[in-house]
Design a protein around this motif. Structure first.
Motif, mmCIF file in Angstrom:
data_model
loop_
_atom_site.group_PDB
_atom_site.id
_atom_site.type_symbol
_atom_site.label_atom_id
_atom_site.label_comp_id
_atom_site.label_asym_id
_atom_site.label_seq_id
_atom_site.Cartn_x
_atom_site.Cartn_y
_atom_site.Cartn_z
ATOM 1 N N UNK A 1 0.833 -1.197 0.000
ATOM 2 C CA UNK A 1 0.000 0.000 0.000
ATOM 3 C C UNK A 1 0.872 1.253 0.000
ATOM 4 N N UNK A 2 1.921 1.247 0.798
ATOM 5 C CA UNK A 2 2.833 2.389 0.897
ATOM 6 C C UNK A 2 3.573 2.607 -0.430
ATOM 7 N N UNK A 3 3.999 1.517 -1.073
ATOM 8 C CA UNK A 3 4.714 1.636 -2.346
ATOM 9 C C UNK A 3 3.810 2.180 -3.439
ATOM 10 N N UNK A 4 2.543 1.800 -3.437
ATOM 11 C CA UNK A 4 1.594 2.302 -4.427
ATOM 12 C C UNK A 4 1.405 3.805 -4.237
ATOM 13 N N UNK A 5 1.361 4.254 -2.994
ATOM 14 C CA UNK A 5 1.198 5.680 -2.726
ATOM 15 C C UNK A 5 2.424 6.478 -3.157
ATOM 16 N N UNK A 6 3.609 5.897 -3.046
ATOM 17 C CA UNK A 6 4.850 6.598 -3.388
ATOM 18 C C UNK A 6 5.136 6.588 -4.884
ATOM 19 N N UNK A 7 4.645 5.583 -5.596
ATOM 20 C CA UNK A 7 4.970 5.441 -7.013
ATOM 21 C C UNK A 7 4.387 6.611 -7.801
ATOM 22 N N UNK A 8 5.244 7.309 -8.566
ATOM 23 C CA UNK A 8 4.723 8.421 -9.362
ATOM 24 C C UNK A 8 3.919 7.896 -10.544
ATOM 25 N N UNK A 9 2.872 8.579 -10.851
ATOM 26 C CA UNK A 9 2.058 8.202 -12.004
ATOM 27 C C UNK A 9 2.806 8.599 -13.267
ATOM 28 N N UNK A 10 2.727 7.786 -14.299
ATOM 29 C CA UNK A 10 3.468 8.055 -15.533
ATOM 30 C C UNK A 10 2.934 9.280 -16.261
ATOM 31 N N UNK A 11 1.753 9.758 -15.901
ATOM 32 C CA UNK A 11 1.194 10.916 -16.597
ATOM 33 C C UNK A 11 1.308 12.204 -15.794
ATOM 34 N N UNK A 12 1.994 12.212 -14.684
ATOM 35 C CA UNK A 12 2.080 13.392 -13.844
ATOM 36 C C UNK A 12 3.340 14.195 -14.131
ATOM 37 N N UNK A 13 3.322 15.000 -15.173
ATOM 38 C CA UNK A 13 4.390 15.938 -15.425
ATOM 39 C C UNK A 13 5.683 15.336 -15.931
ATOM 40 N N UNK A 14 5.681 14.082 -16.281
ATOM 41 C CA UNK A 14 6.878 13.452 -16.817
ATOM 42 C C UNK A 14 6.695 13.290 -18.318
#
Length: 88
Positions: A69-82
């Motif tokens: 759960x913690x890793x999912x929260x930390x993982x950046x979304x591929x569509x967020x400003x990258x």
């Protein structure tokens, strides 16, 4: 003259009981305290962790679920400003 030794003051048994155990504090933050307590209780009664496998599995599964759960929260979304890599 200064006393020899490490210089730390001794903690009375009453003060020691008031301090929260660092492991308990860490486990409490994970939300797996009930499973941890059940495992501790079993191990205190059985004196052999091999007899406490259901409790070991429950605690392990709870901790793994919390970690996931913690890793999912930390993982950046591929569509967020990258920006997408060139050529794709």
């Amino acid at each position: 003259m200064a006393r020899p030794g490490h210089g730390r003051s001794r903690v009375s048994p009453e003060e020691e009981e008031d301090e929260e155990d660092p492991v308990d504090a860490m486990v409490s933050r994970t939300g797996c305290m009930a499973q941890h307590r059940a495992l501790q209780h079993c191990m205190a009664e059985q004196q052999d962790w091999r007899h406490c496998q259901p409790q070991v599995r429950a605690f392990r599964d709870c901790m793994a679920q919390r970690k996931q759960h913690r890793e999912v929260q930390r993982a950046p979304s591929s569509s967020q400003g990258h920006p997408a890599p060139a050529g794709e």
